[in-house]
Design an enzyme around this catalytic site. Structure first.
Site, PDB file in Angstrom:
ATOM      1  N   LEU A  37       0.822  -1.217   0.000  1.00  0.00           N
ATOM      2  CA  LEU A  37       0.000   0.000   0.000  1.00  0.00           C
ATOM      3  C   LEU A  37       0.850   1.258   0.000  1.00  0.00           C
ATOM      4  O   LEU A  37       1.969   1.283   0.514  1.00  0.00           O
ATOM      5  CB  LEU A  37      -0.997   0.019   1.168  1.00  0.00           C
ATOM      6  N   GLU A  96       0.927   5.234   1.191  1.00  0.00           N
ATOM      7  CA  GLU A  96       0.264   6.184   2.073  1.00  0.00           C
ATOM      8  C   GLU A  96      -0.529   7.156   1.208  1.00  0.00           C
ATOM      9  O   GLU A  96      -0.117   7.520   0.105  1.00  0.00           O
ATOM     10  CB  GLU A  96       1.291   6.919   2.936  1.00  0.00           C
ATOM     11  N   ASN A 145      10.161  -2.042  -3.993  1.00  0.00           N
ATOM     12  CA  ASN A 145      10.526  -0.696  -3.522  1.00  0.00           C
ATOM     13  C   ASN A 145      11.876  -0.256  -4.100  1.00  0.00           C
ATOM     14  O   ASN A 145      12.061   0.912  -4.444  1.00  0.00           O
ATOM     15  CB  ASN A 145      10.544  -0.642  -1.990  1.00  0.00           C
ATOM     16  N   LEU A 180       7.140   8.502 -12.725  1.00  0.00           N
ATOM     17  CA  LEU A 180       8.216   9.079 -13.549  1.00  0.00           C
ATOM     18  C   LEU A 180       8.398  10.559 -13.231  1.00  0.00           C
ATOM     19  O   LEU A 180       8.989  11.280 -14.021  1.00  0.00           O
ATOM     20  CB  LEU A 180       7.872   8.943 -15.040  1.00  0.00           C
ATOM     21  N   GLY A 214      12.231  15.451 -10.062  1.00  0.00           N
ATOM     22  CA  GLY A 214      12.242  16.628  -9.201  1.00  0.00           C
ATOM     23  C   GLY A 214      13.077  16.389  -7.962  1.00  0.00           C
ATOM     24  O   GLY A 214      14.232  15.972  -8.052  1.00  0.00           O
ATOM     25  N   CYS A 219       9.580   4.439   3.873  1.00  0.00           N
ATOM     26  CA  CYS A 219       9.765   3.129   3.236  1.00  0.00           C
ATOM     27  C   CYS A 219      10.828   3.086   2.148  1.00  0.00           C
ATOM     28  O   CYS A 219      11.819   2.389   2.294  1.00  0.00           O
ATOM     29  CB  CYS A 219       8.425   2.625   2.720  1.00  0.00           C
ATOM     30  N   LYS A 249      14.579   3.704   3.353  1.00  0.00           N
ATOM     31  CA  LYS A 249      15.138   2.697   4.282  1.00  0.00           C
ATOM     32  C   LYS A 249      15.114   1.294   3.661  1.00  0.00           C
ATOM     33  O   LYS A 249      16.021   0.496   3.888  1.00  0.00           O
ATOM     34  CB  LYS A 249      14.422   2.728   5.644  1.00  0.00           C
ATOM     35  N   ARG A 297       8.565  11.403   7.787  1.00  0.00           N
ATOM     36  CA  ARG A 297       9.777  10.581   7.887  1.00  0.00           C
ATOM     37  C   ARG A 297      10.622  10.769   6.622  1.00  0.00           C
ATOM     38  O   ARG A 297      10.125  10.650   5.518  1.00  0.00           O
ATOM     39  CB  ARG A 297       9.404   9.098   8.063  1.00  0.00           C
TER      40      ARG A 297
HETATM   41  N1  NAI Z   1       3.644   2.935   5.947  1.00  0.00           N
HETATM   42  C1  NAI Z   1       3.313   2.267   4.857  1.00  0.00           C
HETATM   43  O1  NAI Z   1       2.658   2.801   3.978  1.00  0.00           O
HETATM   44  C2  NAI Z   1       3.757   0.858   4.648  1.00  0.00           C
HETATM   45  C3  NAI Z   1       4.593   0.223   5.546  1.00  0.00           C
HETATM   46  N2  NAI Z   1       5.063  -1.036   5.281  1.00  0.00           N
HETATM   47  C4  NAI Z   1       5.897  -1.718   6.254  1.00  0.00           C
HETATM   48  O2  NAI Z   1       5.062  -2.011   7.373  1.00  0.00           O
HETATM   49  C5  NAI Z   1       5.783  -1.909   8.596  1.00  0.00           C
HETATM   50  C6  NAI Z   1       5.112  -0.902   9.502  1.00  0.00           C
HETATM   51  O3  NAI Z   1       5.197   0.365   8.905  1.00  0.00           O
HETATM   52  P1  NAI Z   1       4.401   1.618   9.491  1.00  0.00           P
HETATM   53  O4  NAI Z   1       2.990   1.241   9.778  1.00  0.00           O
HETATM   54  O5  NAI Z   1       4.672   2.735   8.562  1.00  0.00           O
HETATM   55  O6  NAI Z   1       5.182   1.842  10.873  1.00  0.00           O
HETATM   56  P2  NAI Z   1       4.719   2.663  12.150  1.00  0.00           P
HETATM   57  O7  NAI Z   1       5.951   3.000  12.878  1.00  0.00           O
HETATM   58  O8  NAI Z   1       3.753   3.733  11.742  1.00  0.00           O
HETATM   59  O9  NAI Z   1       3.889   1.602  13.005  1.00  0.00           O
HETATM   60  C7  NAI Z   1       4.442   0.567  13.747  1.00  0.00           C
HETATM   61  C8  NAI Z   1       3.563   0.359  14.983  1.00  0.00           C
HETATM   62  O10 NAI Z   1       3.986  -0.828  15.652  1.00  0.00           O
HETATM   63  C9  NAI Z   1       3.859  -0.597  17.049  1.00  0.00           C
HETATM   64  N3  NAI Z   1       4.674  -1.590  17.764  1.00  0.00           N
HETATM   65  C10 NAI Z   1       6.015  -1.622  17.935  1.00  0.00           C
HETATM   66  N4  NAI Z   1       6.375  -2.711  18.665  1.00  0.00           N
HETATM   67  C11 NAI Z   1       5.227  -3.382  18.945  1.00  0.00           C
HETATM   68  C12 NAI Z   1       4.935  -4.581  19.657  1.00  0.00           C
HETATM   69  N5  NAI Z   1       5.901  -5.299  20.214  1.00  0.00           N
HETATM   70  N6  NAI Z   1       3.651  -4.959  19.756  1.00  0.00           N
HETATM   71  C13 NAI Z   1       2.653  -4.225  19.186  1.00  0.00           C
HETATM   72  N7  NAI Z   1       2.873  -3.078  18.518  1.00  0.00           N
HETATM   73  C14 NAI Z   1       4.140  -2.667  18.387  1.00  0.00           C
HETATM   74  C15 NAI Z   1       4.331   0.832  17.208  1.00  0.00           C
HETATM   75  O11 NAI Z   1       3.891   1.385  18.454  1.00  0.00           O
HETATM   76  C16 NAI Z   1       3.667   1.503  15.987  1.00  0.00           C
HETATM   77  O12 NAI Z   1       2.376   1.999  16.299  1.00  0.00           O
HETATM   78  C17 NAI Z   1       7.213  -1.555   8.179  1.00  0.00           C
HETATM   79  O13 NAI Z   1       7.940  -2.743   8.015  1.00  0.00           O
HETATM   80  C18 NAI Z   1       7.037  -0.882   6.837  1.00  0.00           C
HETATM   81  O14 NAI Z   1       8.197  -0.971   6.039  1.00  0.00           O
HETATM   82  C19 NAI Z   1       4.676  -1.735   4.175  1.00  0.00           C
HETATM   83  C20 NAI Z   1       3.840  -1.163   3.266  1.00  0.00           C
HETATM   84  C21 NAI Z   1       3.292   0.170   3.427  1.00  0.00           C
HETATM   85  O1  UGA Z   2       6.721  -0.035   1.411  1.00  0.00           O
HETATM   86  C1  UGA Z   2       5.992   0.914   1.544  1.00  0.00           C
HETATM   87  O2  UGA Z   2       5.701   1.398   2.632  1.00  0.00           O
HETATM   88  C2  UGA Z   2       5.383   1.574   0.361  1.00  0.00           C
HETATM   89  O3  UGA Z   2       6.364   2.477  -0.213  1.00  0.00           O
HETATM   90  C3  UGA Z   2       5.894   3.206  -1.326  1.00  0.00           C
HETATM   91  O4  UGA Z   2       4.745   3.978  -0.974  1.00  0.00           O
HETATM   92  P1  UGA Z   2       4.859   5.400  -0.220  1.00  0.00           P
HETATM   93  O5  UGA Z   2       6.169   5.498   0.468  1.00  0.00           O
HETATM   94  O6  UGA Z   2       3.610   5.540   0.565  1.00  0.00           O
HETATM   95  O7  UGA Z   2       4.811   6.517  -1.327  1.00  0.00           O
HETATM   96  P2  UGA Z   2       5.063   6.602  -2.906  1.00  0.00           P
HETATM   97  O8  UGA Z   2       3.820   7.043  -3.535  1.00  0.00           O
HETATM   98  O9  UGA Z   2       5.714   5.402  -3.420  1.00  0.00           O
HETATM   99  O10 UGA Z   2       6.107   7.812  -2.941  1.00  0.00           O
HETATM  100  C4  UGA Z   2       7.401   7.664  -2.405  1.00  0.00           C
HETATM  101  C5  UGA Z   2       8.218   8.900  -2.674  1.00  0.00           C
HETATM  102  O11 UGA Z   2       8.499   9.025  -4.061  1.00  0.00           O
HETATM  103  C6  UGA Z   2       8.224  10.336  -4.501  1.00  0.00           C
HETATM  104  N1  UGA Z   2       7.785  10.281  -5.921  1.00  0.00           N
HETATM  105  C7  UGA Z   2       6.776   9.465  -6.290  1.00  0.00           C
HETATM  106  C8  UGA Z   2       6.373   9.401  -7.607  1.00  0.00           C
HETATM  107  C9  UGA Z   2       7.025  10.185  -8.564  1.00  0.00           C
HETATM  108  O12 UGA Z   2       6.710  10.165  -9.773  1.00  0.00           O
HETATM  109  N2  UGA Z   2       8.044  10.994  -8.172  1.00  0.00           N
HETATM  110  C10 UGA Z   2       8.440  11.057  -6.867  1.00  0.00           C
HETATM  111  O13 UGA Z   2       9.404  11.784  -6.529  1.00  0.00           O
HETATM  112  C11 UGA Z   2       7.125  10.834  -3.583  1.00  0.00           C
HETATM  113  O14 UGA Z   2       7.098  12.239  -3.538  1.00  0.00           O
HETATM  114  C12 UGA Z   2       7.551  10.221  -2.271  1.00  0.00           C
HETATM  115  O15 UGA Z   2       8.496  11.035  -1.621  1.00  0.00           O
HETATM  116  C13 UGA Z   2       5.460   2.223  -2.423  1.00  0.00           C
HETATM  117  O16 UGA Z   2       4.918   2.958  -3.516  1.00  0.00           O
HETATM  118  C14 UGA Z   2       4.397   1.260  -1.884  1.00  0.00           C
HETATM  119  O17 UGA Z   2       4.052   0.315  -2.881  1.00  0.00           O
HETATM  120  C15 UGA Z   2       4.963   0.546  -0.672  1.00  0.00           C
HETATM  121  O18 UGA Z   2       3.998  -0.311  -0.090  1.00  0.00           O
END
Ligand code: NAI
Ligand code: UGA
Length: 493
Positions: free
Chosen positions: A168, A170, A231, A273, A276, A283, A286, A353
């Site tokens: 997904l 954000e 990613n 694409l 900028g 994500c 890292k 972040r």
């Molecule tokens: N943010 C995104 O759009 C996406 C994130 N991911 C991956 O998903 C994972 C989570 O990402 P985010 O939601 O962005 O991180 P986040 O930092 O927003 O959320 C992590 C949550 O886990 C909680 N937590 C930590 N230790 C815990 C424990 N022992 N038991 C229960 N809860 C605990 C924290 O308090 C926090 O609320 C990462 O590996 C990230 O790379 C994958 C796809 C999309």
């Molecule tokens: O692992 C994750 O958490 C997620 O990381 C990204 O999603 P996200 O970080 O929410 O945002 P993106 O829409 O991918 O944008 C990432 C960065 O690229 C930049 N970007 C995006 C598109 C573009 O054309 N140019 C550009 O500079 C955005 O401004 C942003 O800073 C991936 O798109 C998701 O598929 C993945 O699940």
């Protein structure tokens, strides 16, 4: 992969789902699973977060999520707790959505949150169940965790681990969860596969609204690596177009029509694409670095240099932007007033972040500029992350008295700004569009000098230092208390 006939833990009942970790990913996933009709229990160690979610409040900005989550809470399908013991008792499918941030000193992923969940949950799993990793982890993480889970659980190998990486974005979290492009099931046997198919059954059938979601079934390492590779590929694509943007700038070409032409090739496609300021967020940066570290450990050779270059090119977008600001201001930023439009790492999110916008703001502040930042939704997080700059409640307020306006996060609100009104507020009508999404003709017609990344100066925009520019800005030196204002700058509230 082992195939068994009758799954011992297949009760024919709808799965009861827990989601461990209720951050951006977990809270969205929990609400969406409840919206599919399941009973869901969300778990987080942060009790304040649990209290807010339990009241139906979403502690971050994600379009549509407050409405969806509060409805699921009100209708009794979704609850939150801090207790893993309750979760173990309640659920038979446990999604692990905790964070996997960058290690504080270097290269690689900090897996401590994932390991803690497995260590604490394992002994509590007293009946057959499926633990499903969704967090993004380096390849090679899940297999030892699966063995550890079976060791810790009283039901042994009937406590299975699967990996179902999440894709997904954000700002599009609900759509991406309920209508994903694909689902990846990393499993060790068909019991786990069947359990995942039961959970995702509502997405796996063709309906009049949408076709069935394609599923890729694979082993645990492949599932982990699909996510990281996706990613890393997205990051590579952006650094590639940004490299081309640099060549455009040096050669007088224009990256905007160039990427449009590239995108019309169906083998390339037009999404992701946008050249900028480059990528940021919790994500892509890292995950690319963690992949680089893992690839190096596994002996990937020259490929490691490719990944390092992708990161380096991306980081340099930020310093390049600062350099352009300096150039536009005649070489000196000390005491210049800089308006920064955007703090979130991307529009439709309040996540700061590794935000490119905040890095640029911090750098200019460090060099003595007086920086005022605006963002429609990320001001609270930005203030916490970068308390030393000024914040404004509107783009117009941020721009008041500015020597330069920087467009760093492409919120739709900024495309709708009135350049005439802004011009009357600023000290100098100079715009740097680091996202290449504003209408340059419109801004230029309103009297702005417009600079972009990867594009030649707009034909109607005077170069800094030119007679035309000096006339436009009133005089030579900038930042002096007596600098004449353009169009009679006045503070707007
Ligand atoms: N943010 C995104 O759009 C996406 C994130 N991911 C991956 O998903 C994972 C989570 O990402 P985010 O939601 O962005 O991180 P986040 O930092 O927003 O959320 C992590 C949550 O886990 C909680 N937590 C930590 N230790 C815990 C424990 N022992 N038991 C229960 N809860 C605990 C924290 O308090 C926090 O609320 C990462 O590996 C990230 O790379 C994958 C796809 C999309
Ligand atoms: O692992 C994750 O958490 C997620 O990381 C990204 O999603 P996200 O970080 O929410 O945002 P993106 O829409 O991918 O944008 C990432 C960065 O690229 C930049 N970007 C995006 C598109 C573009 O054309 N140019 C550009 O500079 C955005 O401004 C942003 O800073 C991936 O798109 C998701 O598929 C993945 O699940």
């Amino acid at each position: 992969m082992t195939r068994t006939s009758t799954p011992p833990d297949d009760q024919g009942q709808p799965p009861r789902i827990t989601v461990i970790g209720a951050g951006y990913l977990g809270a969205t996933h929990a609400a969406c699973m409840a919206a599919l009709g399941f009973q869901v229990l969300g778990v987080d160690v942060d009790s304040e977060r649990v209290d807010r979610l339990g009241r139906g409040e979403v502690p971050f900005h994600e379009p549509g999520l407050p409405e969806l989550l509060s409805t699921q809470v009100a209708e009794g399908r979704l609850r939150f707790t801090t207790s893993l013991a309750l979760a173990a008792e309640f659920g038979d499918t446990h999604f692990v959505c905790v964070g996997t941030p960058e290690l504080p000193r270097g290269y690689g992923a900090d897996l401590s949150q994932v390991v803690t969940v497995i260590e604490m949950l394992g002994p509590l799993l007293t009946r057959p169940c499926l633990v499903v990793g969704k967090s993004t982890v380096p390849v090679g993480t899940a297999e030892p965790l699966a063995r550890r889970l079976a060791e810790l659980s009283p039901v042994g190998e009937h406590a299975r681990l699967a990996w179902n990486p999440e894709f997904l974005r954000e700002g599009h979290g609900i759509q991406d969860t309920l209508r994903p492009d694909r689902l990846v099931f990393g499993v060790t046997d068909d019991v786990a596969e069947r359990a995942l198919r039961r959970v995702y059954a509502p997405l796996l059938a063709d309906t009049p609204e949408r076709p069935a979601t394609p599923v890729v079934v694979c082993d645990l390492p492949t599932a982990e690596l699909v996510k990281v590779a996706a990613n890393a590929y997205l990051a590579t694509r952006l650094s590639f177009v940004n490299l081309v943007a640099d060549v455009c700038e040096a050669s007088g070409a224009d990256v905007v029509p160039l990427t449009r032409a590239l995108g019309l090739d169906p083998r390339i496609g037009d999404r992701f694409l946008g050249a900028g300021l480059g990528y940021g967020g919790g994500c892509l940066p890292k995950d690319l670095r963690a992949f680089t570290a893992r690839a190096e450990q596994l002996g990937a050779g020259r490929g490691v240099e490719l990944l390092q270059a992708v990161d380096q090119i991306n980081v340099e977008r930020r310093s390049r932007t600062v350099a352009l600001v300096r150039e536009e201001l005649g070489g000196e930023v000390t005491d210049a007033r800089v308006a920064v439009l955007g703090a979130a790492f991307k529009p439709h999110s309040d996540d700061v972040r590794d935000s490119p916008a905040l890095t640029v703001a911090a750098d200019l502040h460090l060099h003595g500029a007086r920086v005022a930042v605006h963002d429609p939704h990320a001001l609270t997080n930005a203030r916490r992350e970068l308390p030393t700059v000024d914040y404004a409640d509107s783009a117009y307020e941020a721009a008041t008295g500015a020597d330069i306006v920087l467009h760093l996060t492409e919120w739709p609100e900024y495309a709708a700004l009135d350049p005439d009104r802004l011009r009357r507020l600023v000290r100098r009508p100079t715009l740097l569009d680091a996202r290449n999404t504003l209408d340059r003709d419109h801004w230029t017609r309103a009297g702005w000098s417009v600079r972009s990344l990867g594009r030649p100066r707009h034909p109607g925009s005077p170069a800094p230092g030119s007679l035309q520019h000096r006339r436009a800005i009133g005089t030579g030196h900038h930042g002096g208390a007596g600098s004449p204002t353009v169009g009679g700058a006045a503070r707007e509230t």
